[in-house]
Scaffold this motif. Structure first.
Motif, PDB file in Angstrom:
ATOM      1  N   ARG A 153       0.611  -1.383   0.162  1.00 33.33           N
ATOM      2  CA  ARG A 153       0.348   0.329  -0.389  1.00 33.33           C
ATOM      3  C   ARG A 153       0.601   1.244  -0.216  1.00 33.33           C
ATOM      4  N   THR A 154       0.067   2.500  -0.266  1.00 33.79           N
ATOM      5  CA  THR A 154       0.739   3.586  -0.528  1.00 33.79           C
ATOM      6  C   THR A 154       0.730   3.847   0.607  1.00 33.79           C
ATOM      7  N   GLY A 155       0.488   4.070   1.729  1.00 37.11           N
ATOM      8  CA  GLY A 155       0.276   4.060   3.171  1.00 37.11           C
ATOM      9  C   GLY A 155      -0.710   3.324   4.453  1.00 37.11           C
ATOM     10  N   PRO A 156      -0.231   3.159   5.747  1.00 37.12           N
ATOM     11  CA  PRO A 156      -1.394   2.550   6.358  1.00 37.12           C
ATOM     12  C   PRO A 156      -2.958   2.422   6.410  1.00 37.12           C
ATOM     13  N   GLU A 157      -3.192   1.437   6.585  1.00 36.40           N
ATOM     14  CA  GLU A 157      -5.008   1.189   6.212  1.00 36.40           C
ATOM     15  C   GLU A 157      -5.095   1.592   7.652  1.00 36.40           C
ATOM     16  N   ARG A 158      -6.202   2.377   7.889  1.00 40.81           N
ATOM     17  CA  ARG A 158      -6.309   3.544   9.396  1.00 40.81           C
ATOM     18  C   ARG A 158      -7.897   2.183   9.142  1.00 40.81           C
ATOM     19  N   ARG A 159      -8.373   1.773   8.896  1.00 36.44           N
ATOM     20  CA  ARG A 159      -9.731   1.015   9.174  1.00 36.44           C
ATOM     21  C   ARG A 159      -9.650  -0.444  10.076  1.00 36.44           C
ATOM     22  N   PRO A 174      -4.459   1.103  40.064  1.00 39.15           N
ATOM     23  CA  PRO A 174      -4.054   0.307  39.342  1.00 39.15           C
ATOM     24  C   PRO A 174      -3.428  -0.120  38.473  1.00 39.15           C
ATOM     25  N   ARG A 175      -2.050  -0.459  37.769  1.00 43.92           N
ATOM     26  CA  ARG A 175      -1.621  -0.492  36.946  1.00 43.92           C
ATOM     27  C   ARG A 175      -1.679  -1.193  35.566  1.00 43.92           C
ATOM     28  N   ILE A 176      -1.505  -1.008  34.300  1.00 41.65           N
ATOM     29  CA  ILE A 176      -1.297  -1.936  33.141  1.00 41.65           C
ATOM     30  C   ILE A 176       0.515  -1.912  33.257  1.00 41.65           C
ATOM     31  N   LEU A 177       0.488  -3.725  33.045  1.00 42.52           N
ATOM     32  CA  LEU A 177       1.896  -3.881  33.101  1.00 42.52           C
ATOM     33  C   LEU A 177       1.948  -4.523  31.666  1.00 42.52           C
ATOM     34  N   THR A 178       1.405  -5.061  30.782  1.00 44.07           N
ATOM     35  CA  THR A 178       1.616  -4.536  29.435  1.00 44.07           C
ATOM     36  C   THR A 178       1.415  -4.172  28.115  1.00 44.07           C
ATOM     37  N   ASP A 179       1.719  -4.333  27.250  1.00 40.26           N
ATOM     38  CA  ASP A 179       0.788  -3.170  25.726  1.00 40.26           C
ATOM     39  C   ASP A 179       1.259  -4.763  25.555  1.00 40.26           C
ATOM     40  N   LEU A 180       0.303  -4.898  24.692  1.00 41.32           N
ATOM     41  CA  LEU A 180       0.334  -6.634  23.595  1.00 41.32           C
ATOM     42  C   LEU A 180      -0.037  -5.914  21.969  1.00 41.32           C
ATOM     43  N   ASN A 181      -0.514  -5.080  22.031  1.00 39.19           N
ATOM     44  CA  ASN A 181      -0.908  -4.555  21.003  1.00 39.19           C
ATOM     45  C   ASN A 181      -0.754  -3.386  20.479  1.00 39.19           C
ATOM     46  N   ARG A 182       0.621  -2.673  21.289  1.00 39.39           N
ATOM     47  CA  ARG A 182       0.970  -1.345  20.914  1.00 39.39           C
ATOM     48  C   ARG A 182       1.197  -0.977  19.339  1.00 39.39           C
ATOM     49  N   SER A 183       1.933  -1.583  18.815  1.00 37.09           N
ATOM     50  CA  SER A 183       1.687  -1.774  16.909  1.00 37.09           C
ATOM     51  C   SER A 183      -0.035  -1.655  16.391  1.00 37.09           C
ATOM     52  N   LEU A 184      -0.857  -2.133  16.622  1.00 41.55           N
ATOM     53  CA  LEU A 184      -1.888  -1.824  16.330  1.00 41.55           C
ATOM     54  C   LEU A 184      -2.582  -1.032  16.480  1.00 41.55           C
ATOM     55  N   ARG A 185      -2.750  -0.762  17.808  1.00 42.51           N
ATOM     56  CA  ARG A 185      -3.174   1.415  18.528  1.00 42.51           C
ATOM     57  C   ARG A 185      -2.813   1.742  17.388  1.00 42.51           C
ATOM     58  N   ALA A 186      -1.357   1.687  17.144  1.00 42.72           N
ATOM     59  CA  ALA A 186      -0.492   3.217  17.206  1.00 42.72           C
ATOM     60  C   ALA A 186      -1.459   3.134  15.491  1.00 42.72           C
ATOM     61  N   VAL A 187      -1.317   2.340  14.850  1.00 43.60           N
ATOM     62  CA  VAL A 187      -1.795   2.923  12.986  1.00 43.60           C
ATOM     63  C   VAL A 187      -4.113   2.981  13.137  1.00 43.60           C
ATOM     64  N   LYS A 188      -4.446   2.203  14.019  1.00 48.04           N
ATOM     65  CA  LYS A 188      -6.151   1.787  13.580  1.00 48.04           C
ATOM     66  C   LYS A 188      -7.102   2.899  14.045  1.00 48.04           C
ATOM     67  N   LEU A 244     -15.154  -4.448  13.531  1.00 47.38           N
ATOM     68  CA  LEU A 244     -14.792  -5.046  11.610  1.00 47.38           C
ATOM     69  C   LEU A 244     -16.204  -3.825  11.161  1.00 47.38           C
ATOM     70  N   TYR A 245     -17.680  -4.413  11.655  1.00 45.74           N
ATOM     71  CA  TYR A 245     -19.099  -3.495  11.757  1.00 45.74           C
ATOM     72  C   TYR A 245     -18.832  -2.174  11.507  1.00 45.74           C
ATOM     73  N   ALA A 246     -18.403  -1.774  12.451  1.00 43.58           N
ATOM     74  CA  ALA A 246     -18.567   0.203  12.569  1.00 43.58           C
ATOM     75  C   ALA A 246     -17.527   0.534  11.303  1.00 43.58           C
ATOM     76  N   ALA A 247     -15.811  -0.398  10.962  1.00 39.86           N
ATOM     77  CA  ALA A 247     -15.732  -0.165  10.034  1.00 39.86           C
ATOM     78  C   ALA A 247     -16.075  -0.025   8.376  1.00 39.86           C
ATOM     79  N   ALA A 248     -17.235  -0.639   8.882  1.00 40.87           N
ATOM     80  CA  ALA A 248     -17.591  -1.154   7.157  1.00 40.87           C
ATOM     81  C   ALA A 248     -18.746   0.057   7.747  1.00 40.87           C
TER      82      ALA A 248
END
Length: 721
Positions: free
Chosen positions: A54-60, A436-450, A509-513
């Motif tokens: 792609r020419t850029g990231p897919e935000r959906r 409380p503390r959140i100790l993990t960030d397992l979907n950091r890359s996804l959250r940065a783009v979507k 997925l439904y919302a993205a549509a």
């Protein structure tokens, strides 16, 4: 056990554990299939690892993103609170499955270290009493086996070579042995045989299959192999296991040791009629030295999940009196170790505790519970006082926004738990004084783009009787206030379950549509008290229809939903209600009923809970009250359906068998109503969304169906009948 809380999975037509799971060893998670040593996996590959032209990231949010999601589960905090072992589930694009590994978190620094799962799935981590070792189950050697990892730099060793997988792992207090449950195979029934004169080299048919169990097949497991679940003990440094319980009934977990190591407490139905009584269960004490078993409770109802107090004087457990209702909240009880002086600590509380664990000082018990679509952890005192100690628990599923999650407690009352939001899948959280503390960030890359859809709470009085009905509305990303958008009413299964502000791949997925998605909790949902759930007892489906129509009208009144662009879908119990709705109204442009019950007579006699559905849900067997069975069956309304309706089911569904969906599809075709039958190959009721490609394809098929009928349809030919 309580309906909808201890069933085989979320989003199922719920049946109690005693009727189905008691007839088999507890399975490994669906993300942990057995693998041979020759077929050890490579490192799991995410979808993003493939790259894009792609020419850029897919935000959906797209179906391909399902391969990039990871979630945390089963966080187990060490006795001293210094470390948390948890299960990380990651979708692998090469095998199209979730794979499980165990990671270790240093709670002071947040540093994460991989511990197990390089050559097979690893799950069910459990700390030794001293915190120097971790037991877990792994498929590294093929089928699931019990392993122990030394944390002082030692190696992991495999303790067992078992014919069936271990469950309910429980360390002895001295750390020298580990108890577990395992299915012991039985020969099964024999009736005659083929002729004895088979010529050498002849190719004869397979032998006859002969079954005599009432529940002879179970969802997710298939046809039941004869056998009984029993308790075993194995040395923690390796050696021959010792079977501790015997008999032609099932002895199940969880297991709890007395502090002196002399006794193991467990729950079971050891009655001769265990097959016909799906709810019954008692607490038993097993003397480890002699093997003698003593029954501690005695009532009509399920007593289960015993936990011994730190000083050994008391045993806490869960249960309720069986009133033959479709749903009951569990209550929390304590008794002395001989079974006397029973006290109900939650008789006036109004919620259903689960996952109980004692406070280190023995003055209170921690329990997880659901309230208004959310999950919390409470501290319940021996005087019956209750106060919340953790909020934001999440992790009930991934495809839909169910309540759920899990927690554990250290000796110094630090709490590890799974935490998430409507836009963030489950992570590992820690509550230890303060915030409380959140100790993990397992979907950091996804959250940065979507860009994900915002989720809002809405509520409305039901048009039926004014009962407040709550729901959550997922908006299309970038939604502009005042804009009307098409609406999908997405109905949860169970029906004794609940949606809440939790992450959902289907909804995103439904919302993205471009759709708004309404996840509602009509009467019958859990987390609002026993009375609210039992509004549908012996009357399902029924007045929950008015609840759903009322909250749809609320979404329209808010100026969000387009009243001329309404769609409806739901799975299991949500499939029942979807089929019921299109038989009651034509206001929806299109529908997708997923794994529904269509005919209660065939459901009661072909599903994997035959001792339960008729007696508890309908109140009679089909031949005793055929009129009620037909009146509550969506098939009775098929003559009124004019809504294009897609029918979706897993090809190996034994909870709402495939024949239910096939009946409805055929009836719609005969009536000339637009329909199509979608089968998900290899999928059971509980695993219809387990494989990422199938989960994405199913959502895409539903969206394509809705898009096809955005402008409605006109009947142009007479029905086939």
């Amino acid at each position: 056990m309580a309906i909808g809380k201890l069933a085989t999975g979320i989003a199922l037509l719920a049946i109690p554990m005693g009727s189905v799971l008691a007839q088999q060893a507890e399975p490994a998670p669906q993300d942990a299939p057995a693998r041979s040593v020759e077929n050890q996996r490579a490192a799991p590959m995410t979808g993003a690892a493939m790259g894009s032209d792609r020419t850029g990231p897919e935000r959906r949010f797209t179906g391909a993103d399902l391969f990039d999601i990871a979630i945390a589960a089963d966080p187990q905090i060490s006795p001293d609170g210094r470390h948390i072992a948890y299960v990380r589930r990651t979708n692998d694009i090469m095998s199209d499955r979730a794979v499980s590994s165990i990671w270790l978190i240093d709670t002071r620094t947040g540093r994460e270290t991989p511990l197990a799962g390089r050559n097979g799935d690893a799950f069910s981590p459990r700390w030794s009493p001293s915190g120097d070792r971790l037991a877990y189950a792994s498929t590294e050697a093929g089928g699931a086996q019990l392993w122990v990892q030394w944390l002082d730099g030692g190696e992991a060793i495999r303790l067992t070579g078992l014919p069936t997988g271990p469950s309910s792992i429980a360390w002895a207090p001295d750390g020298r042995s580990i108890a577990y449950t395992m299915k012991v195979k039985d020969k099964g029934p024999k009736l005659g045989s083929a002729p004895a004169n088979k010529p050498e080299g002849a190719d004869w048919a397979e032998p006859l299959e002969i079954r005599d169990l009432l529940t002879y097949r179970t969802d997710g497991q298939g046809y039941v192999e004869p056998g009984f679940q029993k308790i075993f003990l194995v040395p923690a440094t390796g050696g021959a296991p010792r079977q501790l319980t015997y008999g032609r009934y099932h002895d199940g977990g969880p297991l709890s040791w007395s502090p002196d190591g002399s006794t193991i407490y467990f729950g079971a139905n050891r009655r001769a009629d265990w097959e016909e009584d799906p709810v019954e269960g008692e607490i038993y004490a097993l003397d480890v030295a002699s093997g003698s078993v003593t029954q501690l409770t005695d009532r009509d109802g399920p007593d289960h999940s015993p936990v011994a107090s730190p000083d050994g004087r008391l045993v806490a457990y869960l249960g309720f009196d069986d009133a033959l209702r479709a749903y009951e909240d569990d209550d929390l009880y304590v008794m002395d170790r001989s079974g006397g002086s029973v006290r109900n600590l939650t008789a006036e509380w109004g919620y259903s505790p689960a996952g109980i664990r004692w406070d280190a000082d023995g003055r209170a018990i921690y329990a997880q519970y659901d309230i208004s679509g959310e999950t919390r952890v409470a501290r319940i005192g021996l005087d019956g006082s209750v106060r919340d100690v953790v909020e934001g628990v999440s992790g009930g599923g991934l495809d839909r926004p169910y309540t759920g999650g899990s927690f554990s407690v250290s000796d110094n009352d630090a709490i590890a738990f799974t935490v998430g939001t409507a836009t963030r899948p489950a992570e590992v959280g820690l509550q230890r004084g303060g915030d409380p503390r959140i100790l993990t960030d397992l979907n950091r890359s996804l959250r940065a783009v979507k860009t994900l859809g915002e989720v809002r709470r809405i509520a409305v009085p039901s048009s039926h009787d004014g009962l407040e009905i709550e729901g959550w509305l997922t908006l299309p990303p970038g939604y502009a206030e005042g804009q009307r958008v098409p609406l999908i009413l997405e109905i949860h299964g169970g029906p004794f379950a609940a949606y809440g502000p939790h992450f959902s791949t289907d909804n995103q997925l439904y919302a993205a549509a471009g759709y708004a998605v309404l996840s509602a909790n009509p009467r019958g949902s859990t987390s609002y008290g026993e009375d609210f759930a039992n509004e549908i007892d012996k009357a399902y489906p029924g007045n929950d229809y008015f609840d759903l129509m009322s909250i749809v009208d609320r979404a329209i009144a808010l100026g969000i939903a387009d009243p001329d662009q309404l769609f409806v879908t739901g799975g299991s119990g949500g499939g029942v209600l979807t089929s019921w709705i299109v038989g009651k109204t034509d206001r929806f442009k299109a529908a997708a009923t997923q794994k529904p019950v269509i005919n209660w007579t065939t459901q009661a006699l072909t599903a994997d809970g035959p001792a339960f559905f008729g007696r508890y849900w309908i109140g009679a067997q089909p031949w005793e009250d055929p009129e009620t069975y037909w009146r509550l069956s969506p098939l009775s309304l098929v003559g009124e359906v004019e809504t294009p309706t897609l029918v979706v089911v897993g090809s190996e569904d034994y909870r709402t068998p495939v024949s239910e969906s096939e009946q409805y599809y055929t009836a719609l075709r005969l009536r000339g109503v637009p329909t199509a039958l979608v089968k998900v190959p290899g999928a059971s009721h509980g695993s219809i969304a387990a494989r990422p490609s199938q989960s994405a394809a199913k959502a895409a098929a539903i969206l394509a169906w809705f898009d096809r009928y955005r402008s409605g349809w006109t009947r142009t030919a007479s029905p086939a009948e």
